[in-house]
Design an enzyme around this catalytic site. Structure first.
Site: not given
Length: 102
Positions: A28-29, A61, A66, A73
């Site tokens: 999370a950012v 996952e 997204n 990734y």
């Protein structure tokens, strides 16, 4: 946890470590810190951890929709291993499984 110079949280990640594998539970950012390398730096810290603890791989996952997260990734070495149908709720969506091998 990634902090700014004033100690405010910019982002965080969570991971489970079991035997020789890691499982990233979340990345999370803060919206104000996105696209500034925070998530990349946090994933780099996981690379350091994985090597220091002789992990064979780290998995995660991600929602199939997204695209930004998937691009991140893949750019740091994760490869798609499969799909978990109906993994996410609200809204219902499949998850792509990604792994990085060490």
């Amino acid at each position: 946890v990634a902090l700014d110079d004033d100690g405010r949280v910019l982002g965080y990640v969570g991971m489970h470590h079991l035997a020789d594998e890691g499982y990233i539970t979340n990345v999370a950012v803060s919206p104000v810190a996105r696209r500034q390398g925070v998530a990349r730096a946090l994933l780099g810290a996981f690379d350091d951890y994985a090597r220091a603890h002789a992990l064979a791989r780290v998995t995660l996952e991600v929602r199939m929709s997204n695209a930004a997260a998937i691009a991140l990734y893949e750019s740091v070495g994760y490869v798609r291993d499969g799909v978990r149908p109906g993994f996410y709720r609200h809204p219902m969506e499949d998850a792509a499984i990604y792994s990085k091998y060490y």
